[in-house]
Design an enzyme around this catalytic site. Structure first.
Site, PDB file in Angstrom:
ATOM      1  N   HIS A 385      24.487  47.147  42.767  1.00 48.23           N
ATOM      2  CA  HIS A 385      25.579  46.177  42.684  1.00 48.23           C
ATOM      3  C   HIS A 385      25.257  45.132  41.635  1.00 48.23           C
ATOM      4  O   HIS A 385      24.193  44.520  41.672  1.00 48.23           O
ATOM      5  CB  HIS A 385      25.784  45.504  44.058  1.00 48.23           C
ATOM      6  N   HIS A 386      26.173  44.985  40.673  1.00 49.97           N
ATOM      7  CA  HIS A 386      26.044  43.958  39.650  1.00 49.97           C
ATOM      8  C   HIS A 386      27.278  43.070  39.685  1.00 49.97           C
ATOM      9  O   HIS A 386      28.259  43.324  38.978  1.00 49.97           O
ATOM     10  CB  HIS A 386      25.923  44.590  38.253  1.00 49.97           C
ATOM     11  N   GLU A 387      27.256  42.057  40.516  1.00 47.84           N
ATOM     12  CA  GLU A 387      28.333  41.057  40.465  1.00 47.84           C
ATOM     13  C   GLU A 387      27.960  40.086  39.355  1.00 47.84           C
ATOM     14  O   GLU A 387      26.899  39.459  39.409  1.00 47.84           O
ATOM     15  CB  GLU A 387      28.461  40.343  41.810  1.00 47.84           C
ATOM     16  N   HIS A 455      34.824  46.798  39.492  1.00 44.67           N
ATOM     17  CA  HIS A 455      35.784  45.890  40.136  1.00 44.67           C
ATOM     18  C   HIS A 455      36.199  44.782  39.166  1.00 44.67           C
ATOM     19  O   HIS A 455      35.460  44.445  38.249  1.00 44.67           O
ATOM     20  CB  HIS A 455      35.183  45.290  41.408  1.00 44.67           C
ATOM     21  N   GLU A 456      37.397  44.251  39.390  1.00 40.96           N
ATOM     22  CA  GLU A 456      38.022  43.270  38.485  1.00 40.96           C
ATOM     23  C   GLU A 456      37.992  43.786  37.044  1.00 40.96           C
ATOM     24  O   GLU A 456      37.514  43.109  36.123  1.00 40.96           O
ATOM     25  CB  GLU A 456      37.327  41.891  38.587  1.00 40.96           C
ATOM     26  N   GLU A 474      38.781  49.102  40.556  1.00 40.83           N
ATOM     27  CA  GLU A 474      39.594  48.372  41.522  1.00 40.83           C
ATOM     28  C   GLU A 474      40.992  48.170  40.926  1.00 40.83           C
ATOM     29  O   GLU A 474      41.832  49.065  41.045  1.00 40.83           O
ATOM     30  CB  GLU A 474      38.912  47.052  41.896  1.00 40.83           C
ATOM     31  N   GLU A 480      40.030  44.764  51.093  1.00 41.78           N
ATOM     32  CA  GLU A 480      39.290  43.524  51.355  1.00 41.78           C
ATOM     33  C   GLU A 480      40.230  42.357  51.674  1.00 41.78           C
ATOM     34  O   GLU A 480      39.848  41.423  52.384  1.00 41.78           O
ATOM     35  CB  GLU A 480      38.390  43.183  50.167  1.00 41.78           C
TER      36      GLU A 480
HETATM   37  C1  NOJ Z   1      35.091  41.248  44.799  1.00 44.42           C
HETATM   38  C2  NOJ Z   1      35.007  42.715  45.007  1.00 44.42           C
HETATM   39  O1  NOJ Z   1      36.260  43.327  44.979  1.00 44.42           O
HETATM   40  C3  NOJ Z   1      34.313  42.971  46.333  1.00 44.42           C
HETATM   41  O2  NOJ Z   1      34.325  44.341  46.626  1.00 44.42           O
HETATM   42  C4  NOJ Z   1      32.924  42.409  46.274  1.00 44.42           C
HETATM   43  O3  NOJ Z   1      32.352  42.536  47.538  1.00 44.42           O
HETATM   44  C5  NOJ Z   1      32.932  40.949  45.862  1.00 44.42           C
HETATM   45  N1  NOJ Z   1      33.739  40.722  44.722  1.00 44.42           N
HETATM   46  C6  NOJ Z   1      31.532  40.443  45.554  1.00 44.42           C
HETATM   47  O4  NOJ Z   1      31.029  41.124  44.440  1.00 44.42           O
END
Ligand code: NOJ
Length: 674
Positions: A385-387, A455-456, A474, A480
Site C-alpha cells: 500500500h502506497h498512500e 485509487h484516486e 477506483e 467505502e
Molecule cells: C482512500 C481509498 O479509496 C481507500 O481505499 C483507502 O483505504 C484510503 N484512501 C487510505 O489510503
C-alpha cells in the site's frame, strides 16, 4: 497465462486515394466518407470555409450532425480555421487478440480506417491529420500533429471537438471538477441541463439503444470533459494545468482517441471493445507474473474506526493481525492480504502530511520480513500500500527504492492512493501532469513485476491493454462510502448505474463483500444492499483484483462466503441478458478456466420479480444452479442478511424466476455437469 497474440485474419489493406470521394455535399464543401465493416455506420468529414466538421449516421439515420473538429493553440492562434483536405488514405483491419485477463478472453478488432491529411491553405501552412476508425458498434478518431517546419513545441489552449446530436437525448453523467476523484452519484438529464461532465457519458436514445462517449489511450494529454453549448451540442473541455494551459505538446504527437459506442441494446453497450482496441498492444512481453486474484485486507475495520492507519493502541497493520488475515486468506483460497497503514508517516493528519510518508520504513509493530515469510509459507502474498496523500513528486522520488523494497519481500501488487484534491497541492488528478505521473508509476512498477490497483486515479481509458499490470482502479464512489459518508452511504440504485457508466472505462475497484451491515461508528450510515446483492456485485462490477472487503470474522461459517470463494476474476466472455439503467441489471459471465457460468442480478430500492433466461448455456447440457437469493423477508434496510440458498438442475431452455428484495440481488453459479 498466455501472451497477447494475434489469432486470425490479420488483413491490412491500404488504399491510397489521390482523389477525394465526393459525397453529396454542395460547393464549396469538400468531404470524405467511410463506413463500418458491415456498411451500416457511416462517418463523413467535411471542410467548409476552412473549418472542419464530421457527421455520423447509422443505416441512414443521423446520429451526429456537423460537429466541429480542431484546436485553438495558445495565444489564440487558431490552427483550424484555414484548412483544406489534401488527401486521404484508407485501411481495414480484422484481427482477434487475447487478453491476459479481463471480461472476455478474445477481442475482435475489426474496423475500417480513414486518415485525412489537412493543411492550412496559406500562412504557416501547418499540417494536421485526423484518423477515423469505424467499427460495427461505434467509432473513434484522433488528431495527429506530424513533424513539420512551422510547428514544433506548442501549447493547446482549447480542443474544439464537438458532439452535436441529431436529437435532444437524455444522458447519465457525473460532474467534472465539482466532486473529487469521480466519486459521485450519477445524474440523469437532457443535454441542455448538464453541467460540465466527465466521460464516460452514456446517452439513451429512448428506443432501447445507447450511445456512450469516452476516450481511449489517454497518454501525455489532458482528460476530455464535455459541456453543453446548446440543447444538442456537447463541446470539449480539457482539464487544465494550474496555469490554465491545457496541453504542452511537441511534434510528432497524437491526441487520445475520442470514442463513441453506438449500441443497439444494453448488451452491446457493455461488451463493446472499441476502447481496448484503440489502445496499443502489450509492452510487457513476459506476462507470467501478472495474475488476477482475490484478497482480503486490514481495511474495512479501519474505515469503521475499529483500527487506525496510524500507530498506537488501535493500529491495524500489526504483525499479529496481518498473520491472522493471512491464515484466513490461505484457508479461503485467496492470493493476497492488503495491510494499510503499515509504513511510517500516518501519524497526525496524514491527509496533510504526505511528505512524511515513507515507503521503505515499516512501523515497528509491522515485521514485514516475518509477515512475508509467513505469507509465502501459506501460498499467500502481502499486497502493498502506497498512500501518497497526493504528493506525487514525493512519491516519484521514492518509486525505485519503494519498489525495490517490495520486490525484496515478494510483494507483487501495490494499491496506490492520492487522497488530496490536487496532486502536489496544485494539479488536477486528470490534467496532463497527472496523466503522466500515473503512467510513470505503472511503467516503473512493471520493471519490478508489480501490479497496480490505483485509487484516486485519472479516469481509465484502456491503458491496461498496453500495460496489463495496471489491474484495477477506483474512480468510483465505492463501497467505502457506506462506512463513513455523512449522506448515509450509496443509495441502492447506485450500483444499477455504475456498470453502464464508470465501468465502461474498465476494471473498477468497488470492493464489495460486506456481510455485517451494522456500523457502530456511524449508525445512520450503512451498506444499503442485502447480502445476496453483495454477492451479485462480484459478477456485475468487474475487477481482476476483487476484495472481500469485510473483516474475516464476519465471513466465518456464513454460507454466502462460498460464492465469494468460487467466483472468478477473469472471464471467457460476458453477456448482459437484461438491464435497465438505474433500475436493475442481470450479468452473466463464463469462467475462463472451466465450463461454468456465474450470474449477478441486482435491483435498486424497489423489490422486483425477474425471469432469468438461460439461453446462453450450451444446448443439450445440464447445469447445477447454485442460487443465492434474497429471503422472503429480506430488505436492505430492515433485514439485509436474510438469504436463501438452493440448488437445482437447469438447461438452456430454462427460465429461473427470482424475487429481489428492496436493495436486493441474486447470485448464481452454474456448474456444467460432466
Ligand atoms: C482512500 C481509498 O479509496 C481507500 O481505499 C483507502 O483505504 C484510503 N484512501 C487510505 O489510503
Amino acid at each position: 497465462m498466455k501472451n497477447i497474440f494475434l489469432l486470425k485474419n490479420l488483413i491490412i489493406l491500404v488504399i491510397y486515394c489521390p482523389l477525394l470521394t465526393a459525397i453529396s455535399c454542395s460547393d464549396p464543401e469538400e468531404s470524405v466518407r467511410i463506413t463500418s465493416p458491415n456498411g451500416k455506420l457511416a462517418i463523413q468529414l467535411k471542410e467548409s470555409k476552412g473549418n472542419l466538421y464530421y457527421c455520423a449516421e447509422k443505416e441512414g439515420n443521423p446520429i451526429l450532425v456537423d460537429s466541429r473538429l480542431g484546436f485553438t493553440l495558445s495565444g489564440g492562434e487558431a490552427i483550424m480555421n484555414n484548412l483544406e483536405i489534401v488527401r486521404s488514405d484508407s485501411a481495414d483491419l480484422d484481427e482477434t487478440w487475447e487478453q491476459p485477463w479481463g471480461e472476455s478472453r478474445l477481442v475482435r478488432n475489426n474496423y475500417r480506417e480513414l486518415k485525412v491529411f489537412l493543411q492550412e491553405k496559406s500562412g504557416l501552412k501547418r499540417s494536421l491529420y485526423i484518423v477515423f476508425r469505424v467499427f460495427d458498434d461505434g467509432f473513434g478518431f484522433r488528431y495527429e500533429f506530424p513533424v513539420q517546419p512551422n510547428l514544433k513545441k506548442f501549447q493547446i489552449a482549447r480542443e474544439n471537438t464537438e458532439f452535436r446530436f441529431a436529437a435532444p437525448l437524455k444522458a447519465w453523467w457525473i460532474p467534472a471538477y465539482k466532486e473529487v476523484y469521480y466519486e459521485s452519484l450519477a445524474r440523469y438529464s437532457r443535454i441542455a441541463e448538464m453541467d460540465t461532465v466527465c466521460t464516460p457519458l452514456t446517452l439513451e436514445t429512448g428506443d432501447g439503444r445507447f450511445l456512450a462517449i469516452h476516450e481511449a489511450n489517454l497518454t501525455n494529454y489532458a482528460k476530455m470533459n464535455l459541456y453543453p453549448t446548446d440543447s444538442l451540442t456537447l463541446s470539449t473541455d480539457l482539464t487544465p494545468w494550474s496555469n490554465g494551459v491545457k496541453v504542452y505538446a511537441e511534434t510528432p504527437c497524437v491526441t487520445p482517441w475520442r470514442t463513441m459506442i453506438i449500441a443497439e441494446n444494453i448488451n452491446e453497450l457493455v461488451t463493446s471493445n472499441i476502447m481496448l482496441n484503440l489502445n496499443e498492444p502489450s509492452r510487457i512481453a513476459d506476462l507470467s507474473w501478472i495474475r488476477p486474484g482475490k484478497y482480503i485486507g486490514i481495511w474495512w475495520s479501519i474505515h469503521l474506526g475499529k483500527y487506525t492507519w496510524c500507530s498506537g493502541e488501535r493500529h491495524g497493520a500489526t504483525t499479529a493481525n496481518t498473520k491472522a488475515y493471512i491464515d484466513f486468506a490461505a484457508a479461503s483460497g485467496f492470493s493476497g492480504v492488503l495491510a494499510e497503514g503499515w509504513n511510517v508517516g500516518w501519524d497526525g493528519d496524514w491527509t496533510k502530511n504526505g511528505e512524511t510518508l515513507d515507503f521503505t520504513k515499516a512501523y515497528p509493530d509491522f515485521d514485514i520480513q516475518l509477515i512475508t515469510d509467513y505469507a509465502a509459507s501459506k501460498g499467500v502474498e502481502l499486497i502493498g500500500h502506497h498512500e501518497t496523500a497526493g504528493m506525487a513528486t514525493h512519491y516519484e522520488n521514492q518509486l525505485d527504492s519503494a519498489y525495490t523494497y517490495y520486490q525484496k519481500y515478494n510483494v507483487h501488487v501495490v494499491k496506490t492512493g492520492y487522497v488530496n484534491p490536487r496532486l502536489n497541492n496544485k494539479e488536477f488528478h486528470d490534467g496532463q501532469y497527472a496523466v503522466n505521473h500515473y503512467r510513470k508509476v505503472v511503467e516503473t512498477a512493471a520493471k519490478y513485476h508489480i501490479m497496480i490497483d490505483n485509487h484516486e486515479p485519472v479516469m481509465p481509458t484502456g491503458i491496461q491493454r498496453t500495460w496489463p499490470n495496471l489491474m484495477t482502479q477506483e474512480a468510483v464512489r465505492g463501497q467505502e462510502y457506506d462506512a463513513w459518508s455523512p449522506d448515509g452511504g450509496n443509495p441502492p440504485d447506485h450500483t444499477t448505474i455504475v456498470p453502464f457508466l464508470r465501468c465502461l472505462a474498465g476494471p473498477t475497484d468497488f470492493t464489495p463483500g460486506t456481510f455485517n451491515f451494522e456500523n457502530p461508528s456511524m449508525p445512520n450510515t450503512r451498506v444499503r444492499t442485502t447480502l445476496a446483492k453483495q454477492l451479485a456485485l462480484y459478477v456485475v462490477i468487474y475487477s481482476p483484483l476483487q476484495m472481500a472487503s469485510d473483516a474475516p470474522e464476519n465471513y466465518k461459517g456464513v454460507k454466502a462466503f462460498d460464492f465469494i470463494k468460487s467466483v472468478p476474476v477473469s472471464w471467457e466472455k460476458t453477456l448482459v441478458p437484461d438491464a435497465r439503467i438505474g433500475d436493475y441489471a442481470i450479468f452473466a459471465r463464463k469462467n475462463r478456466n472451466s465450463e461454468n457460468w456465474f450470474m449477478g442480478c441486482i435491483t435498486d430500492e424497489n423489490a422486483r420479480e425477474l425471469n432469468i433466461n438461460l439461453s446462453f448455456l450450451d444446448k443439450g447440457a445440464t447445469y447445477i444452479a447454485r442460487i443465492y437469493s434474497d429471503g422472503e423477508d429480506a430488505d436492505w434496510n430492515s433485514n439485509p442478511n436474510s438469504m436463501i440458498y438452493q440448488e437445482t438442475e437447469v438447461n438452456s431452455s430454462k427460465i429461473i424466476p427470482v424475487t429481489l428484495a428492496p436493495g436486493g440481488g441474486c447470485a448464481i453459479e452454474l456448474v456444467k455437469k460432466k
